[in-house]
Design a protein around this motif. Sequence first.
Motif, PDB file in Angstrom:
ATOM      1  N   ILE A  83     140.616 -56.028  18.929  1.00 22.16           N
ATOM      2  CA  ILE A  83     140.733 -54.685  18.353  1.00 22.16           C
ATOM      3  C   ILE A  83     139.880 -54.493  17.097  1.00 22.16           C
ATOM      4  O   ILE A  83     139.603 -53.388  16.684  1.00 22.16           O
ATOM      5  CB  ILE A  83     142.221 -54.347  18.089  1.00 22.16           C
ATOM      6  CG1 ILE A  83     142.454 -52.847  17.940  1.00 22.16           C
ATOM      7  CG2 ILE A  83     142.733 -55.053  16.858  1.00 22.16           C
ATOM      8  CD1 ILE A  83     142.415 -52.123  19.240  1.00 22.16           C
ATOM      9  N   GLY A  84     139.459 -55.607  16.470  1.00 22.59           N
ATOM     10  CA  GLY A  84     138.611 -55.511  15.284  1.00 22.59           C
ATOM     11  C   GLY A  84     139.216 -56.065  14.015  1.00 22.59           C
ATOM     12  O   GLY A  84     138.712 -55.810  12.925  1.00 22.59           O
ATOM     13  N   LYS A  85     140.294 -56.833  14.130  1.00 24.10           N
ATOM     14  CA  LYS A  85     140.939 -57.402  12.941  1.00 24.10           C
ATOM     15  C   LYS A  85     139.994 -58.317  12.175  1.00 24.10           C
ATOM     16  O   LYS A  85     139.838 -58.179  10.961  1.00 24.10           O
ATOM     17  CB  LYS A  85     142.197 -58.193  13.322  1.00 24.10           C
ATOM     18  CG  LYS A  85     143.289 -57.403  13.968  1.00 24.10           C
ATOM     19  CD  LYS A  85     144.479 -58.270  14.352  1.00 24.10           C
ATOM     20  CE  LYS A  85     144.131 -59.411  15.266  1.00 24.10           C
ATOM     21  NZ  LYS A  85     143.654 -59.067  16.598  1.00 24.10           N
ATOM     22  N   ALA A  86     139.380 -59.256  12.888  1.00 28.85           N
ATOM     23  CA  ALA A  86     138.483 -60.213  12.226  1.00 28.85           C
ATOM     24  C   ALA A  86     137.297 -59.489  11.598  1.00 28.85           C
ATOM     25  O   ALA A  86     136.888 -59.816  10.480  1.00 28.85           O
ATOM     26  CB  ALA A  86     138.012 -61.279  13.210  1.00 28.85           C
ATOM     27  N   TRP A  87     136.765 -58.510  12.302  1.00 29.47           N
ATOM     28  CA  TRP A  87     135.640 -57.739  11.748  1.00 29.47           C
ATOM     29  C   TRP A  87     136.059 -57.072  10.442  1.00 29.47           C
ATOM     30  O   TRP A  87     135.338 -57.131   9.442  1.00 29.47           O
ATOM     31  CB  TRP A  87     135.176 -56.681  12.760  1.00 29.47           C
ATOM     32  CG  TRP A  87     134.038 -55.882  12.248  1.00 29.47           C
ATOM     33  CD1 TRP A  87     132.712 -56.163  12.361  1.00 29.47           C
ATOM     34  CD2 TRP A  87     134.117 -54.663  11.485  1.00 29.47           C
ATOM     35  NE1 TRP A  87     131.964 -55.194  11.717  1.00 29.47           N
ATOM     36  CE2 TRP A  87     132.804 -54.263  11.171  1.00 29.47           C
ATOM     37  CE3 TRP A  87     135.183 -53.882  11.038  1.00 29.47           C
ATOM     38  CZ2 TRP A  87     132.524 -53.123  10.441  1.00 29.47           C
ATOM     39  CZ3 TRP A  87     134.901 -52.741  10.301  1.00 29.47           C
ATOM     40  CH2 TRP A  87     133.575 -52.377  10.017  1.00 29.47           C
ATOM     41  N   LEU A  88     137.242 -56.451  10.434  1.00 29.39           N
ATOM     42  CA  LEU A  88     137.728 -55.746   9.249  1.00 29.39           C
ATOM     43  C   LEU A  88     137.953 -56.699   8.083  1.00 29.39           C
ATOM     44  O   LEU A  88     137.477 -56.451   6.964  1.00 29.39           O
ATOM     45  CB  LEU A  88     139.032 -55.004   9.573  1.00 29.39           C
ATOM     46  CG  LEU A  88     139.732 -54.337   8.388  1.00 29.39           C
ATOM     47  CD1 LEU A  88     138.852 -53.256   7.777  1.00 29.39           C
ATOM     48  CD2 LEU A  88     141.077 -53.768   8.828  1.00 29.39           C
ATOM     49  N   ILE A  89     138.651 -57.799   8.320  1.00 28.35           N
ATOM     50  CA  ILE A  89     138.970 -58.683   7.196  1.00 28.35           C
ATOM     51  C   ILE A  89     137.733 -59.409   6.678  1.00 28.35           C
ATOM     52  O   ILE A  89     137.619 -59.669   5.478  1.00 28.35           O
ATOM     53  CB  ILE A  89     140.115 -59.654   7.532  1.00 28.35           C
ATOM     54  CG1 ILE A  89     139.751 -60.615   8.655  1.00 28.35           C
ATOM     55  CG2 ILE A  89     141.392 -58.893   7.848  1.00 28.35           C
ATOM     56  CD1 ILE A  89     140.811 -61.652   8.969  1.00 28.35           C
ATOM     57  N   LYS A  90     136.796 -59.709   7.570  1.00 30.80           N
ATOM     58  CA  LYS A  90     135.546 -60.331   7.110  1.00 30.80           C
ATOM     59  C   LYS A  90     134.706 -59.335   6.321  1.00 30.80           C
ATOM     60  O   LYS A  90     134.050 -59.708   5.338  1.00 30.80           O
ATOM     61  CB  LYS A  90     134.762 -60.897   8.287  1.00 30.80           C
ATOM     62  CG  LYS A  90     135.394 -62.147   8.861  1.00 30.80           C
ATOM     63  CD  LYS A  90     134.654 -62.643  10.087  1.00 30.80           C
ATOM     64  CE  LYS A  90     135.308 -63.876  10.667  1.00 30.80           C
ATOM     65  NZ  LYS A  90     134.625 -64.352  11.884  1.00 30.80           N
ATOM     66  N   ALA A  91     134.735 -58.070   6.715  1.00 23.74           N
ATOM     67  CA  ALA A  91     134.020 -57.030   5.953  1.00 23.74           C
ATOM     68  C   ALA A  91     134.623 -56.891   4.553  1.00 23.74           C
ATOM     69  O   ALA A  91     133.899 -56.762   3.561  1.00 23.74           O
ATOM     70  CB  ALA A  91     134.063 -55.699   6.700  1.00 23.74           C
ATOM     71  N   LEU A  92     135.944 -56.939   4.470  1.00 20.50           N
ATOM     72  CA  LEU A  92     136.599 -56.881   3.157  1.00 20.50           C
ATOM     73  C   LEU A  92     136.259 -58.112   2.319  1.00 20.50           C
ATOM     74  O   LEU A  92     136.036 -58.008   1.106  1.00 20.50           O
ATOM     75  CB  LEU A  92     138.111 -56.744   3.327  1.00 20.50           C
ATOM     76  CG  LEU A  92     138.588 -55.416   3.919  1.00 20.50           C
ATOM     77  CD1 LEU A  92     140.071 -55.483   4.258  1.00 20.50           C
ATOM     78  CD2 LEU A  92     138.294 -54.270   2.970  1.00 20.50           C
TER      79      LEU A  92
END
Length: 149
Positions: free
Chosen positions: A17-26
Amino acid sequence: MTCERPSNLLVAGASGIGKAWLIKALGKCACEKELTVAYYRMIDLAEKLAELRSEHNVRAFTQRLQMKKLLIIDDFAMGDSPCKALSTYLLRNIDSRQGVASTIVAAQRNWMEWHSWINDPATADAIMDRLLNYSYMIELKGRSLRELK
């Protein structure tokens, strides 16, 4: 992450869903603001702690993690329940970061299911109390980003 009382972030959602993408972006944004960041998948953190426990170096590792302004734990509550030592470690680490540094936790399970994942009810209560009361919560929904268009 520059507020007076650092907050945590809990991110839940299905695989892809994009969890890893989101937390890595943060995490990347925090690095760009010259904040110190550590990223671990839960299984890697557990393996690292088991390795260090056999070498009696857990305290030094914990101190290094506590100095990070942002700790990111991905894939939390995956697989088997943690052993007592890992649950206790998580509690101590989360507790020591309260009001000092921020933690982002991402998982496929909703945070309300994390309590039952942790075998020890008292430790689970303490961990969840600290996380839920000092965190923003985001639940991502939708289709997997990995699906073929």
